[in-house]
Design a protein around this motif. Structure first.
Motif, PDB file in Angstrom:
ATOM      1  N   LEU A  39      12.983 -15.353   4.491  1.00  0.00           N
ATOM      2  CA  LEU A  39      12.170 -15.412   3.280  1.00  0.00           C
ATOM      3  C   LEU A  39      12.374 -14.143   2.470  1.00  0.00           C
ATOM      4  N   GLU A  40      12.518 -14.303   1.179  1.00  0.00           N
ATOM      5  CA  GLU A  40      12.572 -13.144   0.269  1.00  0.00           C
ATOM      6  C   GLU A  40      11.186 -12.982  -0.333  1.00  0.00           C
ATOM      7  N   ALA A  41      10.552 -11.848  -0.076  1.00  0.00           N
ATOM      8  CA  ALA A  41       9.189 -11.615  -0.544  1.00  0.00           C
ATOM      9  C   ALA A  41       9.124 -10.747  -1.800  1.00  0.00           C
ATOM     10  N   ALA A  42      10.180 -10.053  -2.117  1.00  0.00           N
ATOM     11  CA  ALA A  42      10.191  -9.153  -3.279  1.00  0.00           C
ATOM     12  C   ALA A  42      10.374  -9.951  -4.564  1.00  0.00           C
ATOM     13  N   PRO A  43      10.029  -9.358  -5.671  1.00  0.00           N
ATOM     14  CA  PRO A  43       9.635  -7.968  -5.861  1.00  0.00           C
ATOM     15  C   PRO A  43       8.195  -7.718  -5.419  1.00  0.00           C
ATOM     16  N   LEU A  44       7.973  -6.521  -4.875  1.00  0.00           N
ATOM     17  CA  LEU A  44       6.647  -6.074  -4.479  1.00  0.00           C
ATOM     18  C   LEU A  44       6.385  -4.735  -5.166  1.00  0.00           C
ATOM     19  N   THR A  45       5.457  -4.747  -6.105  1.00  0.00           N
ATOM     20  CA  THR A  45       5.131  -3.565  -6.886  1.00  0.00           C
ATOM     21  C   THR A  45       4.222  -2.630  -6.096  1.00  0.00           C
ATOM     22  N   ALA A  46       4.456  -1.340  -6.209  1.00  0.00           N
ATOM     23  CA  ALA A  46       3.661  -0.326  -5.512  1.00  0.00           C
ATOM     24  C   ALA A  46       2.181  -0.485  -5.840  1.00  0.00           C
ATOM     25  N   GLY A  47       1.350  -0.464  -4.790  1.00  0.00           N
ATOM     26  CA  GLY A  47      -0.088  -0.518  -4.968  1.00  0.00           C
ATOM     27  C   GLY A  47      -0.643  -1.864  -5.390  1.00  0.00           C
ATOM     28  N   ARG A  77       0.830  -1.208   0.000  1.00  0.00           N
ATOM     29  CA  ARG A  77       0.000   0.000   0.000  1.00  0.00           C
ATOM     30  C   ARG A  77       0.869   1.265   0.000  1.00  0.00           C
ATOM     31  N   THR A  78       2.104   1.109  -0.450  1.00  0.00           N
ATOM     32  CA  THR A  78       3.009   2.253  -0.533  1.00  0.00           C
ATOM     33  C   THR A  78       3.127   2.698  -1.983  1.00  0.00           C
ATOM     34  N   ALA A  79       3.871   3.752  -2.193  1.00  0.00           N
ATOM     35  CA  ALA A  79       4.155   4.247  -3.540  1.00  0.00           C
ATOM     36  C   ALA A  79       5.517   3.764  -4.017  1.00  0.00           C
ATOM     37  N   THR A  80       6.049   2.747  -3.348  1.00  0.00           N
ATOM     38  CA  THR A  80       7.399   2.263  -3.611  1.00  0.00           C
ATOM     39  C   THR A  80       7.386   0.849  -4.180  1.00  0.00           C
ATOM     40  N   ASP A  81       8.189   0.619  -5.219  1.00  0.00           N
ATOM     41  CA  ASP A  81       8.431  -0.732  -5.721  1.00  0.00           C
ATOM     42  C   ASP A  81       9.613  -1.288  -4.929  1.00  0.00           C
ATOM     43  N   PHE A  82       9.385  -2.352  -4.182  1.00  0.00           N
ATOM     44  CA  PHE A  82      10.462  -2.951  -3.391  1.00  0.00           C
ATOM     45  C   PHE A  82      11.175  -4.011  -4.219  1.00  0.00           C
TER      46      PHE A  82
END
Length: 144
Positions: A82-90, A55-60
């Motif tokens: 655990l590696e959860a990324a990549p996590l796309t913003a929104g 729920r951020t504006a950041t791509d992790f």
């Protein structure tokens, strides 16, 4: 001419409004929601389904979580990264993690103990653990 008692009150109110600190006009970044959604037993492993809501504006580009698993008696069973990324913003995404040598029905809770690595396109971030909002749809808890 006598002064109305309302005028000093109105002046005080206006002075308070103009002298009070202003709040930021941009809303703060949102949370990194982590939901324990499902546990599935496969042979000698428990597959953990985690739903991540960015729920951020950041791509992790990296989000490494240190998890500690407790059994239904409250005893530590194991610790894993655990590696959860990549996590796309929104975006909401589902990640599956296999926990070897573990019975799903014996898991009492999962603790997000730390965020060992967190990064976006600009580099490392230090605010990721504070942004994580854990929850569970199961009787097995997910906490931080």
């Amino acid at each position: 001419m006598t002064q109305s008692p309302r005028i000093p009150s109105a002046i005080a109110l206006v002075a308070t409004l103009f002298c009070a600190p202003t709040q930021a006009t941009t809303p703060p970044e949102g949370a990194l929601e982590v939901e324990l959604n499902k546990l599935e037993q496969r042979a000698d492993a428990c597959v953990t389904y985690l739903v991540f809501g960015n729920r951020t504006a950041t791509d992790f580009t990296s989000l490494q979580l240190e998890l500690v698993l407790f059994d239904d008696q409250g005893l530590i069973q194991q610790r894993l990264a655990l590696e959860a990324a990549p996590l796309t913003a929104g975006k909401t995404s589902v990640k599956l993690f296999e926990v070897a040598d573990t019975r799903c029905d014996q898991l009492g809770r999962l603790l997000i103990n730390d965020v060992t690595v967190c990064a976006d396109d600009t580099g490392a971030r230090s605010d990721c653990l504070q942004r994580i909002a854990p929850r569970s749809r199961l009787s097995t808890q997910l906490i931080k």
